[in-house]
Motif scaffolding. Structure first.
Motif, PDB file in Angstrom:
ATOM      1  N   ARG A  32      34.573  21.542  41.119  1.00 23.01           N
ATOM      2  CA  ARG A  32      34.394  22.880  40.541  1.00 23.01           C
ATOM      3  C   ARG A  32      35.724  23.624  40.458  1.00 23.01           C
ATOM      4  O   ARG A  32      35.988  24.344  39.503  1.00 23.01           O
ATOM      5  N   ARG A  33      36.561  23.452  41.483  1.00 26.77           N
ATOM      6  CA  ARG A  33      37.843  24.159  41.525  1.00 26.77           C
ATOM      7  C   ARG A  33      38.782  23.675  40.437  1.00 26.77           C
ATOM      8  O   ARG A  33      39.442  24.472  39.763  1.00 26.77           O
ATOM      9  N   THR A  34      38.839  22.353  40.235  1.00 25.47           N
ATOM     10  CA  THR A  34      39.825  21.788  39.300  1.00 25.47           C
ATOM     11  C   THR A  34      39.310  21.651  37.873  1.00 25.47           C
ATOM     12  O   THR A  34      40.106  21.589  36.939  1.00 25.47           O
ATOM     13  N   HIS A  35      37.979  21.610  37.709  1.00 24.43           N
ATOM     14  CA  HIS A  35      37.400  21.443  36.373  1.00 24.43           C
ATOM     15  C   HIS A  35      36.248  22.428  36.176  1.00 24.43           C
ATOM     16  O   HIS A  35      35.087  22.019  36.007  1.00 24.43           O
ATOM     17  N   PRO A  36      36.543  23.709  36.193  1.00 23.50           N
ATOM     18  CA  PRO A  36      35.463  24.709  36.146  1.00 23.50           C
ATOM     19  C   PRO A  36      34.654  24.691  34.860  1.00 23.50           C
ATOM     20  O   PRO A  36      33.529  25.192  34.833  1.00 23.50           O
ATOM     21  N   ALA A  37      35.196  24.115  33.790  1.00 24.09           N
ATOM     22  CA  ALA A  37      34.473  24.105  32.506  1.00 24.09           C
ATOM     23  C   ALA A  37      33.452  22.984  32.411  1.00 24.09           C
ATOM     24  O   ALA A  37      32.643  22.964  31.471  1.00 24.09           O
ATOM     25  N   ILE A  38      33.462  22.044  33.359  1.00 20.36           N
ATOM     26  CA  ILE A  38      32.553  20.898  33.294  1.00 20.36           C
ATOM     27  C   ILE A  38      31.297  21.209  34.104  1.00 20.36           C
ATOM     28  O   ILE A  38      31.379  21.529  35.288  1.00 20.36           O
ATOM     29  N   PRO A  39      30.113  21.114  33.505  1.00 26.52           N
ATOM     30  CA  PRO A  39      28.863  21.358  34.248  1.00 26.52           C
ATOM     31  C   PRO A  39      28.717  20.370  35.406  1.00 26.52           C
ATOM     32  O   PRO A  39      29.054  19.187  35.278  1.00 26.52           O
ATOM     33  N   LEU A  40      28.205  20.875  36.523  1.00 26.00           N
ATOM     34  CA  LEU A  40      28.031  20.073  37.720  1.00 26.00           C
ATOM     35  C   LEU A  40      26.669  20.335  38.324  1.00 26.00           C
ATOM     36  O   LEU A  40      26.255  21.496  38.465  1.00 26.00           O
ATOM     37  N   VAL A  41      25.957  19.257  38.667  1.00 29.19           N
ATOM     38  CA  VAL A  41      24.702  19.385  39.403  1.00 29.19           C
ATOM     39  C   VAL A  41      24.791  18.498  40.629  1.00 29.19           C
ATOM     40  O   VAL A  41      25.472  17.472  40.624  1.00 29.19           O
ATOM     41  N   ARG A  42      24.131  18.910  41.688  1.00 26.88           N
ATOM     42  CA  ARG A  42      24.145  18.145  42.933  1.00 26.88           C
ATOM     43  C   ARG A  42      23.030  17.107  42.911  1.00 26.88           C
ATOM     44  O   ARG A  42      21.894  17.405  42.561  1.00 26.88           O
ATOM     45  N   GLY A  43      23.368  15.898  43.281  1.00 29.39           N
ATOM     46  CA  GLY A  43      22.394  14.820  43.306  1.00 29.39           C
ATOM     47  C   GLY A  43      23.109  13.495  43.437  1.00 29.39           C
ATOM     48  O   GLY A  43      24.337  13.433  43.409  1.00 29.39           O
ATOM     49  N   ASP A  44      22.343  12.422  43.599  1.00 29.53           N
ATOM     50  CA  ASP A  44      22.953  11.100  43.721  1.00 29.53           C
ATOM     51  C   ASP A  44      22.222  10.090  42.852  1.00 29.53           C
ATOM     52  O   ASP A  44      21.172  10.380  42.271  1.00 29.53           O
ATOM     53  N   GLY A  45      22.803   8.887  42.808  1.00 25.08           N
ATOM     54  CA  GLY A  45      22.289   7.869  41.897  1.00 25.08           C
ATOM     55  C   GLY A  45      20.930   7.318  42.252  1.00 25.08           C
ATOM     56  O   GLY A  45      20.283   6.695  41.407  1.00 25.08           O
ATOM     57  N   ASN A  46      20.478   7.524  43.471  1.00 23.35           N
ATOM     58  CA  ASN A  46      19.167   7.021  43.865  1.00 23.35           C
ATOM     59  C   ASN A  46      18.025   7.926  43.421  1.00 23.35           C
ATOM     60  O   ASN A  46      16.875   7.499  43.388  1.00 23.35           O
ATOM     61  N   ARG A  47      18.357   9.172  43.105  1.00 21.54           N
ATOM     62  CA  ARG A  47      17.348  10.124  42.634  1.00 21.54           C
ATOM     63  C   ARG A  47      18.050  11.112  41.717  1.00 21.54           C
ATOM     64  O   ARG A  47      18.477  12.183  42.133  1.00 21.54           O
ATOM     65  N   LEU A  48      18.153  10.767  40.464  1.00 24.96           N
ATOM     66  CA  LEU A  48      18.950  11.541  39.524  1.00 24.96           C
ATOM     67  C   LEU A  48      18.242  12.848  39.142  1.00 24.96           C
ATOM     68  O   LEU A  48      17.070  12.832  38.762  1.00 24.96           O
ATOM     69  N   PRO A  49      18.970  13.958  39.205  1.00 21.86           N
ATOM     70  CA  PRO A  49      18.394  15.255  38.833  1.00 21.86           C
ATOM     71  C   PRO A  49      18.479  15.490  37.325  1.00 21.86           C
ATOM     72  O   PRO A  49      18.955  16.525  36.856  1.00 21.86           O
ATOM     73  N   LEU A  50      18.023  14.509  36.556  1.00 24.69           N
ATOM     74  CA  LEU A  50      18.149  14.524  35.107  1.00 24.69           C
ATOM     75  C   LEU A  50      16.816  14.119  34.477  1.00 24.69           C
ATOM     76  O   LEU A  50      16.072  13.302  35.041  1.00 24.69           O
ATOM     77  N   ALA A  51      16.554  14.652  33.302  1.00 21.25           N
ATOM     78  CA  ALA A  51      15.312  14.345  32.599  1.00 21.25           C
ATOM     79  C   ALA A  51      15.323  12.912  32.070  1.00 21.25           C
ATOM     80  O   ALA A  51      16.383  12.326  31.812  1.00 21.25           O
ATOM     81  N   SER A  52      14.167  12.360  31.888  1.00 24.35           N
ATOM     82  CA  SER A  52      14.044  11.011  31.344  1.00 24.35           C
ATOM     83  C   SER A  52      14.558  10.965  29.906  1.00 24.35           C
ATOM     84  O   SER A  52      14.377  11.911  29.130  1.00 24.35           O
ATOM     85  N   ALA A  53      15.217   9.852  29.562  1.00 19.72           N
ATOM     86  CA  ALA A  53      15.744   9.620  28.208  1.00 19.72           C
ATOM     87  C   ALA A  53      16.585  10.784  27.711  1.00 19.72           C
ATOM     88  O   ALA A  53      16.509  11.164  26.545  1.00 19.72           O
ATOM     89  N   SER A  54      17.429  11.323  28.600  1.00 20.35           N
ATOM     90  CA  SER A  54      18.166  12.553  28.266  1.00 20.35           C
ATOM     91  C   SER A  54      19.641  12.339  27.955  1.00 20.35           C
ATOM     92  O   SER A  54      20.305  13.269  27.495  1.00 20.35           O
ATOM     93  N   VAL A  55      20.193  11.133  28.208  1.00 20.08           N
ATOM     94  CA  VAL A  55      21.618  10.929  27.981  1.00 20.08           C
ATOM     95  C   VAL A  55      21.863   9.666  27.163  1.00 20.08           C
ATOM     96  O   VAL A  55      21.061   8.724  27.171  1.00 20.08           O
ATOM     97  N   ASP A  56      22.993   9.672  26.467  1.00 21.34           N
ATOM     98  CA  ASP A  56      23.414   8.497  25.703  1.00 21.34           C
ATOM     99  C   ASP A  56      24.120   7.477  26.583  1.00 21.34           C
ATOM    100  O   ASP A  56      24.091   6.274  26.303  1.00 21.34           O
ATOM    101  N   LEU A  57      24.792   7.970  27.621  1.00 21.58           N
ATOM    102  CA  LEU A  57      25.612   7.096  28.468  1.00 21.58           C
ATOM    103  C   LEU A  57      25.586   7.605  29.901  1.00 21.58           C
ATOM    104  O   LEU A  57      25.782   8.802  30.149  1.00 21.58           O
ATOM    105  N   LEU A  58      25.342   6.692  30.832  1.00 26.37           N
ATOM    106  CA  LEU A  58      25.473   6.966  32.260  1.00 26.37           C
ATOM    107  C   LEU A  58      26.707   6.229  32.760  1.00 26.37           C
ATOM    108  O   LEU A  58      26.884   5.037  32.480  1.00 26.37           O
ATOM    109  N   THR A  59      27.567   6.923  33.503  1.00 28.38           N
ATOM    110  CA  THR A  59      28.755   6.283  34.054  1.00 28.38           C
ATOM    111  C   THR A  59      28.765   6.432  35.572  1.00 28.38           C
ATOM    112  O   THR A  59      28.318   7.445  36.116  1.00 28.38           O
TER     113      THR A  59
END
Length: 256
Positions: free
Chosen positions: A83-110
């Motif tokens: 957040r300090r170094t990249h304030p313009a990039i959206p950030l949500v808290r979560g991990d890869g075992n339980r993604l805080p993202l909607a189903s079929a919502s992204v083109d690419l996961l990295t």
């Protein structure tokens, strides 16, 4: 010494987030070129979620390419640094075992340097849930190639120090069979070699930001890095270390 737990190592980065951000290597432009080539579409305008984003090293590169990227990071210290170094990039808290993202919502996961902190039994179905049909999943690691003599020697010193098998040329999970034991993702491997030249102090700070060192005692860590400085000063008498990396990339496209 008793081997540190996986959980202790995973949480160790939060207390060293600034050190991590300042000294860890980034990734070469060829990596993003390879992702675009494999997916058959530019990153510009793509909806991307960078999972286990840490301090945002990969997230920032994706953002600079024009991706509509969101960072997902579980650690409080790493998230605060992002957040300090990249304030313009959206950030949500979560991990890869339980993604805080909607189903079929992204083109690419990295997952840059982060997939091995997940449990594939949980992270594989989560990745498949979140990425859209015809989208892609990319995992990668900077690894240290053992065919470079000084890197192989440094790896042997680490193995002796920790009393465990520290391979100079690999990261846990950086191969398809380990990353996805059931083969559900259909990962395709690629390797890209690159290097950077950094002051010896930066190289040592980079080394010290790795989890095995972060969970070591301060006395042992300090002694090891002092001895490593002496070894490398002989290899690089000008005080500039050429760090060579192989980016182990595993990438898959989902069915349309």
């Amino acid at each position: 010494m008793t081997a540190p737990t996986h959980t202790a190592r995973a949480h160790s980065f939060n207390a060293a987030a600034a050190q991590y951000a300042a000294n860890r290597p980034s990734y070469p432009p060829a990596l993003l070129d390879a992702i675009e080539e494999h997916t058959g579409r530019p990153l510009r305008g793509a909806r991307v979620a960078d999972i286990g984003a840490g301090t945002g090293l990969a997230t920032a590169l994706l953002h600079a390419r024009g991706a509509d990227v969101v960072a997902v990071e579980p650690g409080s210290g790493m998230a605060a640094e992002l957040r300090r170094t990249h304030p313009a990039i959206p950030l949500v808290r979560g991990d890869g075992n339980r993604l805080p993202l909607a189903s079929a919502s992204v083109d690419l996961l990295t997952y840059a340097q982060s997939w091995h902190w997940t449990d594939p039994d949980r992270s594989v179905p989560e990745a498949l849930r979140v990425v859209r049909p015809g989208g892609a999943i990319a995992l990668w690691w900077n690894t240290s190639p053992a065919d470079i003599p000084w890197i192989a020697e440094a790896g042997a010193r680490q193995a002796a120090h920790f009393g465990i098998d520290v391979e100079a040329g690999g990261k846990p999970g950086s191969h398809a069979d380990a990353a996805d034991p059931e083969g559900r993702l259909g990962l395709v491997p690629r390797t890209l070699r690159w290097s950077r030249r950094v002051p010896l102090a930066t190289h040592l700070a980079n080394l010290g930001s790795h989890s095995l060192f972060l969970v070591d005692s301060e006395e042992r860590r300090t002694a090891y890095l002092a001895e490593e400085r002496e070894h490398l000063a002989k290899v690089f008498p000008d005080g500039v270390v050429e760090e060579t990396y192989d980016v182990d990339l595993l990438i898959a496209r989902t069915a349309p």
